[in-house]
Design a protein around this motif. Structure first.
Motif, short mmCIF file in Angstrom:
data_model
loop_
_atom_site.label_atom_id
_atom_site.label_comp_id
_atom_site.label_asym_id
_atom_site.label_seq_id
_atom_site.Cartn_x
_atom_site.Cartn_y
_atom_site.Cartn_z
N TYR A 60 28.09 29.08 42.64
CA TYR A 60 28.85 29.27 41.38
C TYR A 60 30.15 28.37 41.30
O TYR A 60 30.65 27.77 40.78
CB TYR A 60 28.90 30.25 40.49
CG TYR A 60 29.77 31.65 40.91
CD1 TYR A 60 30.97 31.70 41.12
CD2 TYR A 60 28.94 32.72 41.21
CE1 TYR A 60 31.79 32.82 41.64
CE2 TYR A 60 29.60 34.01 41.83
CZ TYR A 60 30.82 34.04 42.06
OH TYR A 60 31.41 35.03 42.42
N ALA A 63 28.94 24.79 41.42
CA ALA A 63 28.75 24.39 40.14
C ALA A 63 30.06 24.34 39.16
O ALA A 63 29.86 23.21 38.27
CB ALA A 63 27.75 25.51 39.36
N ASP A 64 30.90 24.94 39.26
CA ASP A 64 32.22 24.94 38.71
C ASP A 64 32.92 23.75 39.12
O ASP A 64 33.46 23.08 38.10
CB ASP A 64 33.12 26.13 38.90
CG ASP A 64 34.22 25.97 37.78
OD1 ASP A 64 34.18 26.23 36.81
OD2 ASP A 64 35.30 26.04 38.60
N ARG A 100 31.99 27.94 30.81
CA ARG A 100 32.32 28.94 31.85
C ARG A 100 31.79 30.47 30.94
O ARG A 100 31.27 30.97 31.77
CB ARG A 100 33.57 29.11 32.25
CG ARG A 100 33.84 28.12 33.43
CD ARG A 100 35.47 28.14 33.88
NE ARG A 100 35.65 27.61 34.79
CZ ARG A 100 37.05 27.21 34.96
NH1 ARG A 100 38.07 27.59 34.36
NH2 ARG A 100 37.32 26.43 36.16
N LEU A 104 28.92 32.77 32.34
CA LEU A 104 29.21 34.05 32.92
C LEU A 104 28.67 35.09 32.42
O LEU A 104 28.07 35.94 32.89
CB LEU A 104 30.57 34.30 33.00
CG LEU A 104 31.40 35.66 33.45
CD1 LEU A 104 30.89 35.65 34.86
CD2 LEU A 104 32.64 35.96 33.28
N GLY A 107 24.78 34.92 33.18
CA GLY A 107 24.51 35.25 34.42
C GLY A 107 24.78 36.86 34.80
O GLY A 107 23.80 37.56 35.44
#
Length: 167
Positions: A60, A63-64, A100, A104, A107
């Protein structure tokens, strides 16, 4: 008090809170020590720590970084209403947190309901809830889509309001 803060690095209440957290963790460890499945719980906990630190966190973080790079290309740092790429009052809002936050949430929901989403533990789930776990994948997908749609709508609304001088 200032000397304590300088030496410790935080306020005294921080130290008291930390001792409280250690006391609760110690109490939980003592309660679990008598459980016959304590070894398996410890193994799962350590496995989760290792998987998070060695697999999930780099994934992640990457990915960010990709998302931030893509969004930086969309909006030049020198665009009006921006300073160094950060949104300012009256300027165009950054889409970064609007991606985001639902990612989040989706996820975390996937992590909590992963066995059901993958169709594992059908008997256990059915025995505990009286429901069939079959629709969990569809429900998780629908909720994820709804989270991203709501976030996209909020982003669009904020951009439209920001474009007219309000924020």
């Amino acid at each position: 008090m200032a000397e304590f803060r300088r030496r410790y690095g935080a306020a005294p209440w921080h130290l008291l809170l930390l001792f409280g957290c250690f006391a609760v963790a110690g109490w939980i460890a003592l309660r679990l020590a008598g459980e016959p499945t304590a070894g398996r719980m410890l193994l799962w906990f350590l496995g989760a720590v290792v998987v998070h630190d060695l697999v999930l966190f780099p994934a992640y973080a990457l990915a960010d970084r990709v998302l931030r790079t893509a969004l930086r290309r969309d909006a030049a740092p020198d665009a009006p209403g921006r300073q160094g790429g950060a949104p300012v009052r009256g300027g165009r809002p950054s889409a970064l947190n609007y991606v985001r936050v639902p990612a989040l949430a989706a996820g975390l929901l996937l992590l909590v309901y992963l066995p059901g989403v993958l169709g594992l533990g059908d008997g256990t789930y059915s025995a505990a809830t009286g429901l069939a776990p079959g629709p969990l994948l569809g429900r998780w997908s629908a909720l994820t889509g709804l989270l991203f749609a709501a976030s996209g709508a909020l982003y669009t609304l904020r951009r439209l309001r920001g474009g007219r001088g309000g924020s």
